[in-house]
Every structure is written in C-alpha cells, then in structure tokens.
Write an enzyme that holds these catalytic residues in place. Structure first.
Site, PDB file in Angstrom:
ATOM      1  CB  THR A  32      -0.771   0.100   1.076  1.00  0.00           C
ATOM      2  OG1 THR A  32      -0.051   0.431   2.420  1.00  0.00           O
ATOM      3  CG2 THR A  32      -1.734  -1.337   1.411  1.00  0.00           C
ATOM      4  CE1 TYR A 187       2.301   9.495   9.905  1.00  0.00           C
ATOM      5  CE2 TYR A 187       4.260   9.835  11.512  1.00  0.00           C
ATOM      6  CZ  TYR A 187       3.561   9.240  10.456  1.00  0.00           C
ATOM      7  OH  TYR A 187       4.493   8.341   9.629  1.00  0.00           O
TER       8      TYR A 187
END
Length: 322
Positions: A32, A187
């Site tokens: 990915t 994050y």
C-alpha cells in the site's frame, strides 16, 4: 516466507544481505502506498527478487510513474497497480475483489497520511484523517484480504509503524483526537495504533491456528534528502544532498528505511509477533530484530483497540484458518 512462531531462529541462518536478496519468483505482494516514499523502495526491492508486486495507490497517474521508475531499474519487473483509497472504508472490499489473484503471499501496510498543521480533518466516513487512513483503513483492508492471505502457504502481513510512535501512548477514550488535536501527536498515535494492530493480529492468528504471520517493522529515520533519485517519483538536488550529509550519521534515506519491511516479507528467520527496525539506535543501518517497545507489550490496550477498531471500521474481523 515461512510460518511463524514466537521465537527467533535468526542465529541459525546465513547473515542477511540487503544487497543480495533471495529470489521470490512465485510470490505475490501488495504494497500500500507503493507509488512513493518508503513504499516505492519496498516495491522496487521486492520487484528485483522476481516477485509480482502490486502497487496500492489512490492515484493511477502516480502508480504509472512508479511502475515506469521500477522498470527502469528492474527491466523484467512484474509490477502492476491497484486503485486503493484507505480513507474510503466502503471501497476496500471491492478493491480486494479486483486484485485478480487467487492468493496473496504478503501485504505491506505502508501507506500513510501525515499532517503537520491544524485544522483537524476527517475522511468521508467521518474519522480523523490520519487515524482513519493509517490505522482503520489498513485494519479493514486486512479483513478483506484474509481469504487471499490464507490461501498462500505461509503469508505475511507486514505493518510499517514509525519511530515517531515510540514516545506516544494511545488515549483509548479519544482515539480520533476529538478532544485534543495536535497533528504530530495524532500522527504518532495513528502509527502506534497500527503497530498494536499488527501484534494483536498475530496473537489472534496463532490462536486460530492460521498459517498467516503478522510482523511489525519501522524504518527508523528516513529522509528524502538522503534518498537516491528515482525520477519522476523522487528527485534530489545536489545542494539538498550536501546539506543532509551530516544527518547521514544518525538517519538514512528511504531506500534504506524500506529494508526492514523487505526483510519481513522475505526472510525465513522472521517470525510473527516480532518488531524489526534499523540496527543503529533504531534510526539507521541494516534491519534487525528489535526489543519490543514497552507500551506495545500491553495486550490489554491492544485488545481494547481491536474491539474499538471493529466498531469504528464496521467490520466483523473473523480470522480465517490457513
């Protein structure tokens, strides 16, 4: 690739050489975010082993550019693209259906969104963008990939975490940073959630008697300015390279940051439930088995995150026996 156990047998196999990777001609691997950054170099290095590499990417144009760059380096590369948007959870099942493969030997969960500044953003599904994409997207994708992974002899799920997660802790009461949003922390927590998921997945695979193994890796410190050029995917000026030279004592380029993930896909000595990262302070150098971070050893947090993720992603995550 080999089936997993909790112990390492790395001392009984030849030393790993990042420049002489084993052949993997019959393997099919999905990466990915394989069109840029660390994901691109994972795809390039795996392509050189003869594996069929599928680049998962939101952008067909960027995927085409990445495939051209890979073929420039690996003329006989077996590489193709898959339209994949991890921020759109409802699209993932049909994306997997369109893979066109009877089995999958490995998936490298590399794609990620990193925001530096407020305001807080959400996916179309209403999830905080980084948590929703980096964690929930890969969580749901793995659910739909599980039949293909179980069809392989000894498949691997390789989750790419981040050194930025090492100093973070999850807030299980505010997983989507609705109460207190700070982009860099959000994050780091999204990557920490991914790492918890990779380890909890392996525990559940073991309990189900599955042949699939789940491994967690991180790239250390990986800078664009220390990364060799791969036009048009990545360009680097001489000035940027010279400015970054001192940093090369502490960190590395993204081509080197890709190596723990590549080893986790290919090396028979790697086992499910392990954490792999760069050798030198966890920031640079050859990939090595790393001591488990203290927070990642907390299985109660991992179990609560798993249950919350099933609810948030709206998936019933049964583990398929292999």
């Amino acid at each position: 690739m080999s089936s997993s156990s909790s112990s390492s047998s790395s001392s009984s196999v030849p030393p790993w050489n990042v420049h002489r990777l084993p052949r993997a001609d019959d393997s099919v691997v999905l990466v990915t975010g394989g069109n840029a950054g660390i994901g691109y170099f994972v795809a390039e290095q795996l392509s050189a082993t003869g594996a069929t590499v599928i680049l998962g990417s939101r952008s067909p144009e960027k995927a085409e550019a990445a495939m051209a760059a890979i073929r420039e380096r690996v003329p006989d590369a077996r590489v193709r693209a898959l339209r994949l948007d991890l921020a759109d959870l409802s699209s993932l099942r049909s994306a997997v259906d369109s893979l066109g493969s009877a089995r999958l030997d490995a998936v490298v969960h590399n794609a990620g969104v990193a925001l530096d500044d407020p305001p807080r953003q959400e996916t179309g599904d209403g999830h905080e963008l980084m948590f929703g994409t980096n964690h929930l997207g890969h969580f749901a994708l793995t659910r739909w990939l599980m039949p293909l992974l179980s069809a392989a002899p000894a498949a691997r799920v390789v989750t790419v975490g981040s050194f930025a997660a090492k100093s973070e802790r999850l807030d299980l009461d505010d997983l989507e940073s609705r109460q207190d949003y700070r982009p860099k922390r959000t994050y780091g927590r999204s990557k920490l959630a991914q790492m918890y998921f990779g380890l909890e997945l392996d525990r559940r695979l073991r309990a189900a008697g599955s042949s699939v193994a789940s491994v967690v890796v991180h790239p250390g410190g990986a800078l664009d300015s220390l990364t060799p050029p791969r036009p048009p995917v990545h360009a680097r000026t001489t000035a940027a390279r010279l400015r970054a030279t001192p940093a090369g004592l502490l960190v590395q380029g993204k081509h080197a940051g890709a190596r723990p993930a590549v080893r986790a896909v290919l090396d028979p000595a790697v086992r499910g439930g392990q954490l792999w990262g760069p050798r030198v302070f966890g920031l640079r150098g050859r990939p090595r088995l790393e001591p488990m971070w203290s927070q990642l050893a907390d299985t109660a947090v991992a179990e609560r995150l798993w249950d919350a993720s099933c609810e948030l992603a709206d998936v019933d995550f049964g583990v398929v026996r292999g």
